[in-house]
Design a protein around this motif. Sequence first.
Motif, short mmCIF file in Angstrom:
data_model
loop_
_atom_site.label_atom_id
_atom_site.label_comp_id
_atom_site.label_asym_id
_atom_site.label_seq_id
_atom_site.Cartn_x
_atom_site.Cartn_y
_atom_site.Cartn_z
N MET A 1 89.83 76.14 -18.43
CA MET A 1 89.05 75.49 -17.39
C MET A 1 88.53 74.17 -17.94
O MET A 1 87.98 74.10 -19.03
N SER A 2 88.70 73.11 -17.16
CA SER A 2 88.32 71.78 -17.64
C SER A 2 86.82 71.55 -17.51
O SER A 2 86.11 72.28 -16.82
N VAL A 3 86.37 70.53 -18.18
CA VAL A 3 84.95 70.19 -18.19
C VAL A 3 84.50 69.78 -16.78
O VAL A 3 83.39 70.10 -16.37
N ILE A 4 85.36 69.09 -16.05
CA ILE A 4 85.01 68.65 -14.70
C ILE A 4 84.78 69.85 -13.78
O ILE A 4 83.84 69.87 -12.99
N LYS A 5 85.64 70.87 -13.89
CA LYS A 5 85.47 72.06 -13.06
C LYS A 5 84.18 72.80 -13.41
O LYS A 5 83.48 73.30 -12.53
N ILE A 6 83.86 72.87 -14.69
CA ILE A 6 82.62 73.53 -15.12
C ILE A 6 81.41 72.78 -14.58
O ILE A 6 80.46 73.38 -14.07
N MET A 7 81.42 71.43 -14.67
CA MET A 7 80.32 70.63 -14.14
C MET A 7 80.20 70.82 -12.63
O MET A 7 79.09 70.91 -12.09
N ALA A 8 81.33 70.88 -11.93
CA ALA A 8 81.32 71.07 -10.48
C ALA A 8 80.70 72.42 -10.11
O ALA A 8 79.88 72.51 -9.19
N VAL A 48 57.20 72.17 -9.21
CA VAL A 48 58.08 71.09 -8.78
C VAL A 48 58.82 71.56 -7.53
O VAL A 48 59.46 72.60 -7.53
N ASN A 49 58.67 70.80 -6.44
CA ASN A 49 59.38 71.11 -5.21
C ASN A 49 60.75 70.43 -5.23
O ASN A 49 60.85 69.25 -5.53
N VAL A 50 61.78 71.19 -4.89
CA VAL A 50 63.14 70.65 -4.83
C VAL A 50 63.43 70.30 -3.38
O VAL A 50 63.42 71.18 -2.52
N PRO A 51 63.68 69.02 -3.09
CA PRO A 51 63.96 68.63 -1.71
C PRO A 51 65.28 69.24 -1.22
O PRO A 51 66.21 69.44 -1.99
N VAL A 52 65.33 69.51 0.08
CA VAL A 52 66.54 70.09 0.67
C VAL A 52 67.73 69.14 0.49
O VAL A 52 68.84 69.57 0.17
N TRP A 53 67.49 67.84 0.65
CA TRP A 53 68.59 66.89 0.53
C TRP A 53 69.19 66.89 -0.87
O TRP A 53 70.39 66.67 -1.04
N ALA A 54 68.37 67.16 -1.89
CA ALA A 54 68.89 67.20 -3.26
C ALA A 54 69.81 68.40 -3.45
O ALA A 54 70.85 68.30 -4.11
N GLY A 55 69.44 69.54 -2.88
CA GLY A 55 70.30 70.72 -2.97
C GLY A 55 71.61 70.52 -2.25
O GLY A 55 72.69 70.86 -2.75
N VAL A 56 71.55 69.93 -1.05
CA VAL A 56 72.76 69.68 -0.27
C VAL A 56 73.66 68.67 -0.98
O VAL A 56 74.88 68.86 -1.07
N MET A 57 73.08 67.60 -1.51
CA MET A 57 73.87 66.59 -2.21
C MET A 57 74.52 67.16 -3.47
O MET A 57 75.63 66.80 -3.83
N SER A 58 73.83 68.06 -4.14
CA SER A 58 74.39 68.70 -5.33
C SER A 58 75.60 69.56 -4.96
O SER A 58 76.62 69.54 -5.65
N ILE A 59 75.50 70.29 -3.86
CA ILE A 59 76.62 71.11 -3.41
C ILE A 59 77.79 70.23 -2.99
O ILE A 59 78.96 70.50 -3.34
N VAL A 60 77.53 69.15 -2.27
CA VAL A 60 78.59 68.23 -1.84
C VAL A 60 79.26 67.57 -3.04
O VAL A 60 80.49 67.47 -3.10
N ALA A 61 78.46 67.14 -4.00
CA ALA A 61 79.02 66.51 -5.20
C ALA A 61 79.87 67.50 -5.99
O ALA A 61 80.95 67.15 -6.48
N GLY A 62 79.40 68.73 -6.13
CA GLY A 62 80.18 69.75 -6.83
C GLY A 62 81.48 70.06 -6.12
O GLY A 62 82.53 70.21 -6.75
N GLY A 63 81.44 70.15 -4.80
CA GLY A 63 82.65 70.38 -4.03
C GLY A 63 83.63 69.22 -4.16
O GLY A 63 84.85 69.42 -4.29
N GLY A 64 83.11 68.00 -4.14
CA GLY A 64 83.96 66.83 -4.33
C GLY A 64 84.62 66.82 -5.71
O GLY A 64 85.79 66.48 -5.84
N LEU A 65 83.85 67.18 -6.73
CA LEU A 65 84.43 67.25 -8.08
C LEU A 65 85.51 68.33 -8.17
O LEU A 65 86.53 68.13 -8.83
N LEU A 66 85.29 69.46 -7.52
CA LEU A 66 86.31 70.52 -7.52
C LEU A 66 87.59 70.05 -6.84
O LEU A 66 88.70 70.30 -7.33
N LEU A 67 87.44 69.36 -5.70
CA LEU A 67 88.63 68.82 -5.01
C LEU A 67 89.35 67.80 -5.88
O LEU A 67 90.57 67.78 -5.95
N PHE A 68 88.57 66.91 -6.51
CA PHE A 68 89.15 65.89 -7.38
C PHE A 68 89.90 66.53 -8.56
O PHE A 68 91.00 66.12 -8.90
#
Length: 73
Positions: A1-8, A48-68
């Motif tokens: 498993m590559s480093v990019i997939k682990i980060m995603a 520390v409150n985690v904003p909803v947009w930060a959680g959503v952006m993290s999921i989108v970024a991880g999904g994008g990295l997996l696709l890439f």
Amino acid sequence: MSVIKIMAILLIIGGLLGLVYGQFSYTRETQEAKLGPLELSVKDTKTVNVPVWAGVMSIVAGGGLLLFASKKG
């Protein structure tokens, strides 16, 4: 498993945890005063409150990295 997939996968898991829990707390101990053998310290709890947009952006970024990573490999 590559480093990019682990980060995603870590980004997706972190985003999901941020959406489910919404906040986290940590305790920090500070040294206030030291008078000879007597030490005074204070335990400070921060929340520390985690904003909803930060959680959503993290999921989108991880999904994008997996696709890439899957298209590249």
